[in-house]
Structure formats: C-alpha cells, structure tokens
Design a protein around this motif. Structure first.
Motif, short mmCIF file in Angstrom:
data_model
loop_
_atom_site.label_atom_id
_atom_site.label_comp_id
_atom_site.label_asym_id
_atom_site.label_seq_id
_atom_site.Cartn_x
_atom_site.Cartn_y
_atom_site.Cartn_z
N LEU A 165 0.79 -1.05 0.00
CA LEU A 165 -0.07 0.08 -0.02
C LEU A 165 0.89 1.35 -0.10
CD1 LEU A 165 -2.76 -0.88 2.48
CD2 LEU A 165 -2.76 -1.36 0.12
N PHE A 166 1.96 1.20 0.77
CA PHE A 166 2.75 2.31 0.81
C PHE A 166 4.21 1.95 0.36
CE2 PHE A 166 -0.55 2.66 4.04
CZ PHE A 166 -1.30 3.87 3.40
N PRO A 167 4.56 1.88 -0.92
CA PRO A 167 5.73 1.45 -1.26
C PRO A 167 6.82 2.45 -1.19
CG PRO A 167 4.20 1.99 -3.00
CD PRO A 167 3.50 1.90 -2.27
N GLY A 168 8.07 2.21 -0.62
CA GLY A 168 9.10 3.20 -0.35
C GLY A 168 9.05 3.53 1.10
N HIS A 169 7.90 3.60 1.80
CA HIS A 169 7.94 4.17 3.21
C HIS A 169 8.70 3.26 4.08
CE1 HIS A 169 5.74 6.35 6.32
NE2 HIS A 169 6.02 5.46 7.09
N PRO A 170 9.60 4.02 5.02
CA PRO A 170 10.39 3.21 5.76
C PRO A 170 9.97 2.15 6.61
CG PRO A 170 10.74 5.48 5.84
CD PRO A 170 9.46 5.34 5.31
N ASP A 171 10.59 0.79 6.64
CA ASP A 171 10.18 -0.14 7.70
C ASP A 171 10.23 0.12 8.80
OD1 ASP A 171 9.13 -2.01 5.52
OD2 ASP A 171 10.89 -2.75 5.25
N PRO A 172 9.72 -0.74 9.96
CA PRO A 172 10.12 -0.22 11.23
C PRO A 172 11.56 -0.22 11.62
CG PRO A 172 8.21 -1.93 10.98
CD PRO A 172 8.75 -1.62 9.67
N SER A 173 11.77 0.23 12.57
CA SER A 173 13.38 0.41 13.05
C SER A 173 13.75 -0.10 14.31
CB SER A 173 13.79 1.84 13.07
OG SER A 173 13.41 2.74 11.97
N TYR A 174 14.82 -0.78 14.17
CA TYR A 174 15.38 -1.50 15.44
C TYR A 174 15.40 -0.32 16.55
CZ TYR A 174 18.24 -4.29 18.43
OH TYR A 174 18.74 -4.99 19.42
N ALA A 175 14.74 -0.90 18.00
CA ALA A 175 14.91 0.00 18.98
C ALA A 175 16.22 0.06 19.75
CB ALA A 175 13.70 -0.37 19.82
#
Length: 398
Positions: A165-175
């Motif tokens: 749905l949102f190609p190119g949007h950043p994936d979740p980040s490591y905390a």
C-alpha cells in the motif's frame, strides 16, 4: 450482506473479525499458519483494552483470568522501590486495572468469540495471502481470489500489505534492545537456600538496571511470566539463552536469579524489538485498513501493543460502512492515527530511558523517579491517564 476479509489470525485480526461480525458483516479471517499459534508468552491487557473487549462481548472472559494481587512496583536492580501503584487505585480511577495473561489464552477467547458470532467457517487456517488489490477489494490467496467490500490487514510488523500500500515508506526500525520471554512453573522455582518460592515472593514488578529491564508477573495457574530486555545488536542468539539471562541478570534482586535458574532454556523466546519510527501517512488505502503492528508497531514498554490492536478493531467495526468505504476508512485513520502515534512515541521514550547505561545517567533517572514518587505517589497511574481513560466509540458517544 457486506463482506470483509481479514488478513492475519493474531490479536488484531481476530478482534477485527469479531467487531465486524457484530456489526452485521460477513467475515473471513485468513491465517497462513496451519493453526492459530501464539507468538511470545504473555501480554498485558490494560483498562482501555478491557473496555474495548467489553464492546466485543469478551471482556469478562479475560477478567476471569486475572491474577492481580498486591502492588505493581517499579524497582531498581537491587530491589529498591522506585514507584508503585495498587489494583484498588487503578480500578478506582479507570474501572479496571490490568490483566497479564497468556497470549494463547487471549487468542482462544478471541477465536471462540469469532466462532460464536459467525460460525467455525469464518476462520481459514493454512491460507497464505499473496497479494491485495486495494482499489477493487480483491485478496489473492494460495486457494484463489476473494472479493471483499473491506480488507483488514492485520499481518503484523512485517506486513506485506503495508509495503504494497505504501511502497518506499520506511520499514519499522530497530529500537536498540533485544527481548527475552519465558513462562516458568512456580513449583519449579527454588530460592538460594533450596526452599520453594511461594506466591508472596513473586510480586508484580518491573526492575530497571543499567540498560536492562526485567519484569515478573504471576499468572493464573501459578505460572510466572518473565520478560527481559537489554541493549544488544540485532540478530543475536546464544547457545543457551538461560545462561545468557543469568549472565546479564543473575546478580539482580531475588526472586529474579531463582526464576532464571528454573527456566527451561528450550522455552525461552528471544527476539529483537522494532517500532514504526516514521508514521504512515494513513492507516488505509482504497478498501484496505491496517490494524495493530501492521499500522503502528511500538516497543513493549507501555504494554500497549495488543491493547492498541484491540482498540483499532473496535473503532474499525464501529466506523466501517460498505456504502461509502473510502469515506469511512478515512474516518478510521482520523480516529486512530494521532492517538497511536503518540503512544508509539511515549513508549519509545520509556525504552530510551530504560536502556541508559551511563552510571551517572542511571543514577539521575532513578533519583528523579524516586523524587517524583514522593511528590506524587500516584505517579505510575497518572503517567498513563490519557491512555487508560479511552472508551469505545459507542460508549464515549453516550
């Protein structure tokens, strides 16, 4: 009858299925695993999520599994108390406290509610989703295409639907921290002198050290749920995770070392913590709505991951309208995005506080918490006030 297809048979997906069935939708929940399998050991269901479960007719089934006695404490690694609250204070402020329970037990309750509302055929296991046409409302699966007026993507933190749905949007980040979870039968726990550990020696608590956290909760059935986090590179693993935990937490206050000694290494679950650092522009596109970790993955520090997924489901069930899918899903985004984004950020703030390692920074953090507790003994509750006062849409309207 309007048809909804839900992708994912976890907490958010099953909750969404129940919510939509109760609003008159025909619902199919798709789960790629051959059975509903819980990931992790335990989870917290706070007052806001209990109210959401009430809207699904399932709240009292969860409350029946509560094992909440005595204060809930935040402590230092040496056992010194930083702040605390009580069951009575929480119940008086919000009408509920928190139920810490097995994830498997919650999934059983939700799956039972789904079957009661829509029959056993609502849930299809062993069905992998291979693609989604958001504009037409078509879900492509390993068993063929399904047409839907509404598609609910509850496919977790690694959501393929979100990426589509949102190609190119950043994936979740490591905390920056890794988490360990385990269930330990209380009868297997022995203290340093060899004596059994009775329930009074297992207070509900979360202890903070230098960069590390360990929480202890006694569940129904005299099982102890522990979770531990520590700063570590992502992707790590130890030959023996119990020994790894003892290396990191073995000198903390009792009963932590005793609990760790009693843990079964084969049943300790280790995983890295990720969160949605860059909020999505919306929680919907076309006929597709995102719920839970697929929309707003968060660190576990506020205990709100599952709670927010259940809230999402109830709000979506209240707002989704097959006669105007675009407008109703825009209302869903408007109702959920600001709240969940704030909670993601607040949870990350706590995560950053808990992973402090510099001795001076740790001392300042602990001293500030102790001083604040003296000034405001209900600090722990007040810090959660905005989150816990949430009510389901129909109840809030009344």
């Amino acid at each position: 009858m309007a048809r909804a297809v839900v992708i994912g048979g976890g907490v958010g997906g099953l909750s969404a299925g129940v919510a939509l069935l109760r609003k008159g939708w025909e619902v199919t929940v798709l789960e790629r695993a051959p059975a509903i399998e819980p990931v992790g050991s335990g989870l917290a269901i706070a007052a806001n999520a209990l109210k959401a479960l009430d809207a699904l007719g399932l709240g009292d089934r969860v409350r029946a599994l509560a094992h909440a006695e005595g204060p809930l404490m935040l402590r230092r690694a040496d056992g010194r108390r930083l702040t605390a609250t009580t069951e009575e204070a929480a119940d008086g402020a919000y009408g509920d406290s928190v139920v810490v329970m097995l994830r498997a037990a919650l999934l059983d309750i939700l799956a039972g509610g789904l079957a009661e509302a829509g029959g056993p055929d609502c849930l299809r296991v062993g069905t992998a989703v291979t693609g989604v046409d958001a504009q037409r409302g078509v879900v492509r699966t390993s068993a063929g295409d399904l047409a839907a007026d509404l598609v609910v993507a509850a496919d977790g933190i690694k959501s393929l639907t979100r990426r589509a749905l949102f190609p190119g949007h950043p994936d979740p980040s490591y905390a920056g921290v890794t988490v360990w979870r385990a269930l330990i039968p209380l009868g297997d726990v022995r203290l340093d002198d060899g004596s059994p550990c009775d329930p009074s020696r297992v207070p509900r608590s979360e202890s903070w050290g230098r960069g590390a956290v360990l929480g202890v909760h006694l569940l129904a059935g005299d099982q102890v749920y522990i979770y531990a986090t520590d700063v570590a590179p992502p992707g790590g693993a130890a030959p023996d995770e119990r020994e790894e935990l003892l290396r990191r937490f073995g000198d903390w206050h009792e009963p932590i070392p005793a609990l760790l000694r009693a843990a079964d290494p084969a049943r300790i679950i280790r995983g890295d913590i990720y969160y949605q650092a860059t909020p999505l522009p919306a929680y919907h596109r076309g006929r597709v709505a995102l719920v839970g970790d697929a929309a707003h993955a968060m660190t576990p520090n506020l205990g709100q991951g599952a709670c927010q997924a259940i809230e999402d489901a109830v709000v979506l069930g209240h707002l989704a309208d097959p006669a105007r899918p675009g407008e109703s899903l825009a209302a869903y985004t408007a109702a959920r995005k600001e709240r969940t984004t704030r909670i993601v950020r607040r949870s990350l703030t706590l995560c950053r506080m808990s992973r402090l390692r510099n001795p001076l920074a740790v001392w300042l953090r602990d001293s500030a918490l102790t001083a604040a507790n003296r000034i405001s003994p209900d600090l722990m509750l007040r810090s959660m006030d905005e989150i816990l006062r949430w009510r389901p849409p129909a109840e809030a309207a009344r």
